[in-house]
Design an enzyme around this catalytic site. Structure first.
Site, PDB file in Angstrom:
ATOM      1  N   GLU A  24      28.494-124.770 -34.903  1.00  0.00           N
ATOM      2  CA  GLU A  24      28.147-125.599 -33.738  1.00  0.00           C
ATOM      3  C   GLU A  24      29.180-125.527 -32.618  1.00  0.00           C
ATOM      4  O   GLU A  24      29.721-126.544 -32.175  1.00  0.00           O
ATOM      5  CB  GLU A  24      27.932-127.053 -34.187  1.00  0.00           C
TER       6      GLU A  24
ATOM      7  N   ASP B 212      15.194-130.019 -42.159  1.00  0.00           N
ATOM      8  CA  ASP B 212      14.580-131.302 -42.500  1.00  0.00           C
ATOM      9  C   ASP B 212      13.759-131.770 -41.303  1.00  0.00           C
ATOM     10  O   ASP B 212      13.960-131.313 -40.178  1.00  0.00           O
ATOM     11  CB  ASP B 212      15.605-132.357 -42.948  1.00  0.00           C
TER      12      ASP B 212
ATOM     13  N   GLU C 272      19.462-125.644 -42.575  1.00  0.00           N
ATOM     14  CA  GLU C 272      19.597-127.095 -42.752  1.00  0.00           C
ATOM     15  C   GLU C 272      18.284-127.811 -42.458  1.00  0.00           C
ATOM     16  O   GLU C 272      18.259-128.885 -41.861  1.00  0.00           O
ATOM     17  CB  GLU C 272      20.720-127.647 -41.863  1.00  0.00           C
TER      18      GLU C 272
ATOM     19  N   ASN D 165      26.587-120.648 -37.281  1.00  0.00           N
ATOM     20  CA  ASN D 165      25.581-121.668 -37.600  1.00  0.00           C
ATOM     21  C   ASN D 165      25.470-122.676 -36.464  1.00  0.00           C
ATOM     22  O   ASN D 165      26.480-123.180 -35.973  1.00  0.00           O
ATOM     23  CB  ASN D 165      25.994-122.390 -38.892  1.00  0.00           C
TER      24      ASN D 165
ATOM     25  N   HIS E 112      17.037-128.865 -37.742  1.00  0.00           N
ATOM     26  CA  HIS E 112      16.885-130.311 -37.898  1.00  0.00           C
ATOM     27  C   HIS E 112      15.827-130.784 -36.900  1.00  0.00           C
ATOM     28  O   HIS E 112      16.080-130.860 -35.699  1.00  0.00           O
ATOM     29  CB  HIS E 112      18.206-131.034 -37.620  1.00  0.00           C
TER      30      HIS E 112
END
Length: 349
Positions: free
Chosen positions: A149, A262, A260, A194, A230
């Protein structure tokens, strides 16, 4: 959706269909889940019964325990034991491990954020941290998220101690140090970048592509880019949008992992409409990866609502973002993921 006794699956639902088995049969490396040994989940028998089923999950990512504040809490005092707990869990059920992460703005100890640094001294500390972790965990790591990030939504670099004292070069230099450390181990450890909000074509996606180019221009290795993914029932990119974003990154000769994933419902418990939208969001993301040769693995950011980082009390009422409810029965999204892997139409969207 209110669950009734006629609709409940058995607890600890480890029945078919199996996501990891299906993904591997289609040529992917894994379908996996993050886990966090700093919480109660790994002592929860119901949780571990599902996690340990390698037909369902074939990979894991340590959610926190390999981050800087856990692994080097004071300078040159390295504690790799917490990360090794995740590795041990993975090895016990035949899982690969995406090690996460080496350099990030958050979860830094105070000696890093509050240090009186020069360019040279912070570079030395960063190199030492990267080298020690890569060599310490060695081939137990399939890959490392070297930098996490680093970008804002406008493509600029996120403000942090590394940017302040080293400048934008801290990112490619981190990969240069990581490349040297991997070479010294003699192991085949993949190096990834990432980030979130790069899953559709955008200024930030373009910046991530340019970052890959910059890293390579330093003579460093980068094997892939992690798409965090996300999402929520209020926002998620379509399959086409994600395929386009993946193609823009893959054009640089690197692989992609969904890292990641969700999808939070707008309120808890999820409404029937939200469950269908959630299933669609999962389906579209998995479909994009399945349709992209360079996308080689898919990971959800934990699988059970009970232990998700997205809890209504701290996320404006949003929650229940995972594939399993807190009682270890499955969301409709689990079926959607399987159908996306198989290339079938979504029956629950």
């Amino acid at each position: 959706m209110k669950e009734t006794s006629t609709r409940l699956r058995p607890r600890q639902d480890t029945s078919s269909p199996y996501l990891n088995t299906a993904a591997k049969a289609k040529g992917k490396l894994w379908f996996g889940s993050a886990t966090d040994t700093t919480t109660a989940e790994t002592s929860d028998v119901s949780y571990m019964t599902i996690f340990n089923n390698s037909n369902i999950f074939g990979q894991t990512t340590p959610a926190n325990t390999m981050k800087w504040e856990f692994t080097e809490p004071t300078q040159n005092n390295f504690t790799l034991s917490a990360g090794n707990e995740t590795i041990a869990l993975a090895k016990a059920s035949g899982k690969l491990v995406r090690c996460h992460n080496l350099v990030w703005s958050s979860e830094l100890p105070s000696w890093v954020t509050g240090g009186n640094w020069t360019n040279a001294t912070l570079l030395a500390a960063m190199e030492n941290h990267i080298t020690t972790l890569i060599q310490g965990y060695g081939s137990s790591c399939y890959s490392w998220d070297v930098v996490n990030e680093a970008l804002n939504s406008d493509g600029s670099f996120t403000s942090n101690v590394f940017l302040t004292n080293i400048g934008e070069a801290y990112v490619p230099l981190a990969y240069k140090y990581a490349t040297a450390a991997v070479t010294a181990t003699g192991a085949d450890i993949k190096l990834f970048y990432n980030d979130y909000s790069i899953e559709a074509l955008s200024t930030k996606n373009t910046a991530a592509v340019n970052l890959v180019k910059t890293i390579k221009s330093y003579g460093a290795n980068i094997d892939g880019v992690g798409f965090e993914s996300h999402f929520s029932t209020s926002y998620y990119p379509t399959t086409t949008q994600q395929e386009q974003a993946m193609a823009s990154v893959a054009a640089e000769g690197v692989n992609i992992h969904v890292t990641e994933l969700d999808v939070a419902c707008s309120s808890v418990p999820c409404s029937t409409a939200d469950l269908a939208t959630q299933a669609t969001a999962y389906y579209d993301t998995i479909s994009a990866c399945m349709g992209t040769t360079a996308c080689t693995g898919m990971t959800v950011w934990d699988f059970d609502d009970k232990y998700s980082w997205i809890q209504p009390s701290s996320n404006g009422g949003e929650g229940n973002p995972d594939l399993y409810y807190s009682n270890y029965t499955r969301h409709p999204a689990y079926t959607a993921v399987y159908e996306a892997i198989e290339g079938q139409s979504c029956s629950v969207c």
